[in-house]
Design an enzyme around this catalytic site. Structure first.
Site, PDB file in Angstrom:
ATOM      1  CB  CYS A   2      -0.945   0.016   1.196  1.00 17.90           C
ATOM      2  SG  CYS A   2      -1.938  -1.546   1.176  1.00 17.90           S
ATOM      3  CG  HIS A  14      -3.739   2.589   0.910  1.00 16.00           C
ATOM      4  ND1 HIS A  14      -3.764   1.944  -0.418  1.00 16.00           N
ATOM      5  CD2 HIS A  14      -3.818   1.951   1.744  1.00 16.00           C
ATOM      6  CE1 HIS A  14      -4.261   0.696  -0.254  1.00 16.00           C
ATOM      7  NE2 HIS A  14      -4.157   0.509   0.916  1.00 16.00           N
ATOM      8  CG  ASN A  19      -6.900  -2.071  -0.136  1.00 18.65           C
ATOM      9  OD1 ASN A  19      -6.019  -1.854  -0.839  1.00 18.65           O
ATOM     10  ND2 ASN A  19      -6.655  -1.981   1.226  1.00 18.65           N
TER      11      ASN A  19
END
Lengths: 77, 329
Positions: free
Chosen positions: B113, B256, B286
């Protein structure tokens, strides 16, 4: 720091799904029928904003009741 | 000379996974899935589709959509945690498939991430050092291949998407681009792919027991959440201080896209108005290191991101690892 009673009440309010009085200072919070991992995040977020203490998941795991959690936070404030 | 993200293209696999489908699979209310994640839809790579295949597709789209001559690329970075092999680097395989000039370097960047901000930092170093002039930066992951079939929590979050960006220097801008990075390996096993490499390889017994041929993702969600809400607000303050800017100077915050509750908690803690934060995880889930370039792309298409805007980009997660920068678009 707020009282233990207020602390319990506030957490109950933060976790919107709970009935009033469902959460007490003494019960093992994992025994609540609807307990989910999401509740742990809600508690961490509430404690962070209210007391400026960032609890870890491990802190929550070590405690069983909100009373234990309250005194853990108190030791960190 | 500042860093310039010049073009972005996105590749989405064909298969999608909606809350409705998840709710039927797990016999859970779809509204409950949305409430706990803020996500409605995710993308799933095909069985025979690897991250390098997706990155290749994203790069081909980029060349086509922006009429970029592939011979002008003199460096390539591939950020992923789902490589074809332990060795050689998947970037070499992608480099060959794309037909990039033989006299151009490439490397794999094994990050999750925080990967996009990391890649930007490395790209900036290569550009400023005169090592490269035009960098192709690819991100792709197939996280859904390491999610247990019965793991509703993780399957509700992760999504497979690839992005391709062109990174160059803006020679007309006298300002420098600054970065802050951080690492806390104490959280390494709070989010990791167990039984996936040399430390604990995938053994026949493990596959028999779990049915997971490539290892299995494990996440201590509460610890990761705690790390993020503690780290990111400070990270934002630190980069603003480094630039001597205030929150008001930032036109758009792109963080993020981890999960809605985490982002919401962070945004409240930083105390920034919601119209200055771009969120799009509802539609895409995600997608690890792809969330930031996907958000930049999406924000531009939706008119939220305009030329000349000052944008703060923050990546954080697995590692634990984090990075932040401020770029002019």
């Amino acid at each position: 720091m707020i009282s233990l009673e207020e602390f319990v009440k506030n957490i109950e309010l933060e976790i919107e799904d709970l009935e009033p009085g469902e959460l007490t200072a003494e019960i093992n919070y994992r025994d609540i029928e609807t307990w989910s991992s999401m509740y742990a995040l809600i508690i961490i977020a509430y404690v962070d904003s209210e007391f400026n203490v960032t609890l870890s998941g491990d802190d929550l795991r070590k405690c069983n009741t909100l009373k234990e959690l309250y005194f853990l936070i108190k030791s960190k404030v | 000379m500042s860093l310039k993200i010049n073009n972005i293209s996105i590749y989405f696999p064909k298969e999608q996974l909606t809350n409705q489908a998840l709710s039927e699979m797990f016999n859970v209310d779809s509204e409950k899935i949305f409430k706990s994640t803020g996500i409605e839809n995710r993308f799933i790579a095909a069985d025979d589709e690897c991250a390098s295949d997706m990155a290749f597709q994203a790069a081909e789209k980029l060349f086509k959509e922006h009429e970029i001559d592939r011979d002008s690329i003199d460096f390539m970075i591939f950020c992923s945690e789902c490589f074809d092999y332990i060795a050689p680097a998947s970037s070499c395989i992608i480099h060959n498939r794309l037909g990039l000039p033989k006299m151009s370097g490439c490397f794999d960047l094994s990050y999750g991430c925080s990967g996009y901000v990391y890649g930007l930092g490395l790209a900036y170093g290569l550009l400023k050092g005169g090592i490269a002039k035009k960098i192709l930066f690819l991100t792709a992951d197939t996280s859904t291949k390491v999610l247990a079939k019965d793991d509703l929590k993780l399957r509700s979050i992760f999504s497979d998407i690839a992005t391709a960006s062109i990174i160059e220097l803006d020679n007309n801008d006298k300002d420098q681009t600054h970065f802050i990075f951080g690492t806390d390996g104490e959280g390494a096993l709070d989010l990791y792919i167990e039984n996936s490499c040399f430390r604990k390889p995938v053994a026949p017994d493990y596959v028999m027991e779990n049915g997971m041929e490539r290892g299995k993702m494990y996440m201590n969600g509460a610890n990761v959440f705690s790390f993020a809400i503690k780290t990111v607000p400070k990270l934002v303050d630190d980069i603003l201080e480094k630039y001597q800017l205030t929150k008001n100077d930032i036109d758009l915050f792109i963080l993020h896209q981890a999960s809605f509750f985490m982002l919401d908690t962070i945004i409240k803690k930083i105390n920034i108005p919601s119209d200055k934060v771009f969120l799009n995880l509802k539609d895409y889930g995600n997608s690890v290191s792809s969330t930031i370039p996907l958000a930049l792309y999406d924000a531009k298409n939706k008119g939220r991101l305009k030329r000349g805007m000052t944008v703060l980009l923050a990546g954080f997660g697995i590692g634990y690892s984090w990075g932040v920068t401020i770029v002019k678009m």
